[in-house]
Design a protein around this motif. Structure first.
Motif, short mmCIF file in Angstrom:
data_model
loop_
_atom_site.label_atom_id
_atom_site.label_comp_id
_atom_site.label_asym_id
_atom_site.label_seq_id
_atom_site.Cartn_x
_atom_site.Cartn_y
_atom_site.Cartn_z
N GLN A 87 3.04 14.99 32.40
CA GLN A 87 4.31 14.57 31.83
C GLN A 87 4.19 14.31 30.33
O GLN A 87 3.09 14.15 29.80
CB GLN A 87 4.78 13.26 32.50
CG GLN A 87 5.10 13.36 33.98
CD GLN A 87 6.45 13.98 34.26
OE1 GLN A 87 7.08 14.59 33.39
NE2 GLN A 87 6.93 13.82 35.49
N MET A 88 5.33 14.17 29.71
CA MET A 88 5.43 13.92 28.29
C MET A 88 4.60 12.71 27.80
O MET A 88 3.92 12.80 26.78
CB MET A 88 6.91 13.72 27.95
CG MET A 88 7.22 13.67 26.50
SD MET A 88 6.97 15.28 25.70
CE MET A 88 7.00 14.77 23.99
N PRO A 89 4.62 11.55 28.49
CA PRO A 89 3.84 10.41 27.98
C PRO A 89 2.34 10.68 27.97
O PRO A 89 1.62 10.07 27.17
CB PRO A 89 4.17 9.29 28.98
CG PRO A 89 5.48 9.66 29.56
CD PRO A 89 5.47 11.16 29.64
N ASP A 90 1.86 11.60 28.83
CA ASP A 90 0.44 11.94 28.83
C ASP A 90 0.10 12.64 27.52
O ASP A 90 -0.94 12.36 26.89
CB ASP A 90 0.11 12.85 30.01
CG ASP A 90 0.55 12.24 31.34
OD1 ASP A 90 0.46 11.00 31.46
OD2 ASP A 90 0.97 12.98 32.24
N LEU A 91 0.99 13.55 27.10
CA LEU A 91 0.82 14.23 25.82
C LEU A 91 0.81 13.20 24.68
O LEU A 91 -0.05 13.23 23.81
CB LEU A 91 1.97 15.23 25.62
CG LEU A 91 1.98 16.12 24.39
CD1 LEU A 91 2.87 17.34 24.64
CD2 LEU A 91 2.48 15.41 23.15
N ALA A 92 1.76 12.26 24.75
CA ALA A 92 1.85 11.24 23.70
C ALA A 92 0.56 10.42 23.63
O ALA A 92 0.06 10.12 22.54
CB ALA A 92 3.05 10.34 23.95
N ALA A 93 -0.01 10.08 24.80
CA ALA A 93 -1.24 9.29 24.84
C ALA A 93 -2.40 10.07 24.22
O ALA A 93 -3.19 9.52 23.44
CB ALA A 93 -1.57 8.90 26.28
N LEU A 94 -2.50 11.35 24.55
CA LEU A 94 -3.58 12.18 24.01
C LEU A 94 -3.43 12.36 22.50
O LEU A 94 -4.42 12.37 21.77
CB LEU A 94 -3.61 13.55 24.71
CG LEU A 94 -4.24 13.52 26.10
CD1 LEU A 94 -3.84 14.72 26.93
CD2 LEU A 94 -5.77 13.46 25.99
N GLU A 95 -2.19 12.48 22.04
CA GLU A 95 -1.97 12.61 20.60
C GLU A 95 -2.39 11.33 19.88
O GLU A 95 -2.93 11.38 18.79
CB GLU A 95 -0.49 12.93 20.32
CG GLU A 95 -0.13 14.38 20.58
CD GLU A 95 -0.88 15.33 19.66
OE1 GLU A 95 -0.55 15.39 18.47
OE2 GLU A 95 -1.83 15.99 20.13
N ARG A 96 -2.13 10.19 20.51
CA ARG A 96 -2.50 8.92 19.90
C ARG A 96 -4.02 8.80 19.71
O ARG A 96 -4.48 8.21 18.75
CB ARG A 96 -2.00 7.74 20.75
CG ARG A 96 -0.55 7.37 20.50
CD ARG A 96 -0.20 5.98 21.08
NE ARG A 96 -0.38 5.92 22.53
CZ ARG A 96 0.57 6.23 23.41
NH1 ARG A 96 1.76 6.62 23.00
NH2 ARG A 96 0.35 6.13 24.71
N CYS A 97 -4.79 9.36 20.66
CA CYS A 97 -6.25 9.20 20.57
C CYS A 97 -6.88 10.19 19.59
O CYS A 97 -8.05 10.08 19.26
CB CYS A 97 -6.90 9.31 21.96
SG CYS A 97 -7.20 11.01 22.49
N ARG A 98 -6.10 11.18 19.11
CA ARG A 98 -6.53 12.12 18.07
C ARG A 98 -7.80 12.89 18.37
O ARG A 98 -8.51 13.32 17.47
CB ARG A 98 -6.75 11.37 16.73
CG ARG A 98 -5.48 10.81 16.15
CD ARG A 98 -5.80 9.81 15.06
NE ARG A 98 -4.58 9.24 14.53
CZ ARG A 98 -3.89 9.78 13.53
NH1 ARG A 98 -4.30 10.87 12.95
NH2 ARG A 98 -2.78 9.20 13.11
N ALA A 99 -8.15 13.05 19.66
CA ALA A 99 -9.39 13.73 19.99
C ALA A 99 -9.18 15.20 20.33
O ALA A 99 -10.14 15.96 20.46
CB ALA A 99 -10.09 13.02 21.16
#
Lengths: 195, 195
Positions: free
Chosen positions: B84-96
């Protein structure tokens, strides 16, 4: 990640009981189900535009006076004072009270900066002097703030000669005695009824 | 107790995580704060009207393609598959992760009647054949359904020769070993890293 998405999450986050994770979950749901989103939008708008407080008791209504205040079969000499609208709804569901209501809109809470002027107390005291009231049932919640608010109202109406009452304390129906907390149990003993 | 009130409570009750009591609480809040109600109404409408899925990855966007899919600096040969979209948002936050994404819109869940046709799988497989993909990172949640969905995708891409990977299992950062559950700890042992 669009600005509309951020706006939606932000408008949901901060509603009472909605944290950041739940706001995202709600936003996804609303985007997935346009019907739910349409219904919510419509309901929020029409509630804001149509609902206002009853000029007598403060209950939510779409007219000047609410259904209960205009119901001739209700006992106008009894007023039940409650904190919020859902308390009125709960009392109406139990069908045990046939008088009228007065909604305070909250409780006295110095920690949250809620004083007497923030509640609908003036209109209550005014109502009491204008009409021929026989009894006031103080049905605020059995919490510290609810008790303090009831005590404040009782103090202000002491001289009026009106009968003041409070909802009974005791064991909730269907509960188990062994799990009752000490205060509830102590009050159930103090308030014991002859059989 | 007006019909607008009932409509408002009904439109809130049934949203994910919102029960009857919370619906009443939210309704009172929205009536008490017209600004919050206006903001919510506006955000819900503009989200419904403006947000659509990116034609490539399925992320929420207000254009044909999302910000990440049109970003020339991102590695187009790496695709991270999320639920889902929030998973993408979480991964973007971690910048890895500096590749592109693909959003499934859920997980395979026979009990909830969610099969392969209900997810954005065809577009993923199509995307894989069209472009020169080097690696696919299957970042579904470490739940039974998430694992099954990752396994299903891996099975379908086995012949493609593309490198498939999964997020590492192990102890969450800042956690205490003694409180870790058996499965997590077993996986942390299996996936131990040389130092």
């Amino acid at each position: 990640m669009s600005s509309s998405w951020n706006k939606l999450v932000k408008s949901l986050y901060g509603l009472p009981g909605v944290g950041p994770k739940m706001a995202e979950r709600l936003a996804i749901y609303l985007l997935k189900y346009p019907n739910a989103s349409l219904a919510l939008e419509d309901a929020v708008r029409s509630a804001r535009e149509k609902i206002r407080p009853c000029q007598m008791c403060g209950a939510f209504t779409e007219d000047d006076f609410c259904r209960i205040c205009t119901d001739e079969s209700r006992d106008k000499a009894q007023i039940c004072v409650v904190e919020q609208m859902p308390d009125l709804a709960a009392l109406e569901r139990c069908r045990a009270f046939r008088g009228q209501y007065h909604i305070l809109g909250g409780v006295l809470s110095p920690l949250d900066n809620v004083g007497p002027d923030d509640l609908r107390l003036d209109s209550l005291f005014h109502r009491v002097t204008q009409n021929n009231i026989r009894e006031i049932l103080l049905a605020t919640n059995p919490t510290v703030e609810g008790e303090a608010t009831a005590a404040y109202i009782a103090q202000n109406l002491k001289e009026s000669g009106i009968r003041l009452s409070r909802l009974a304390y005791g064991l909730p129906s269907g509960s188990a005695l062994e799990y009752a907390d000490d205060i509830t149990l102590a009050r159930a003993v103090e308030g014991r009824q002859p059989i």
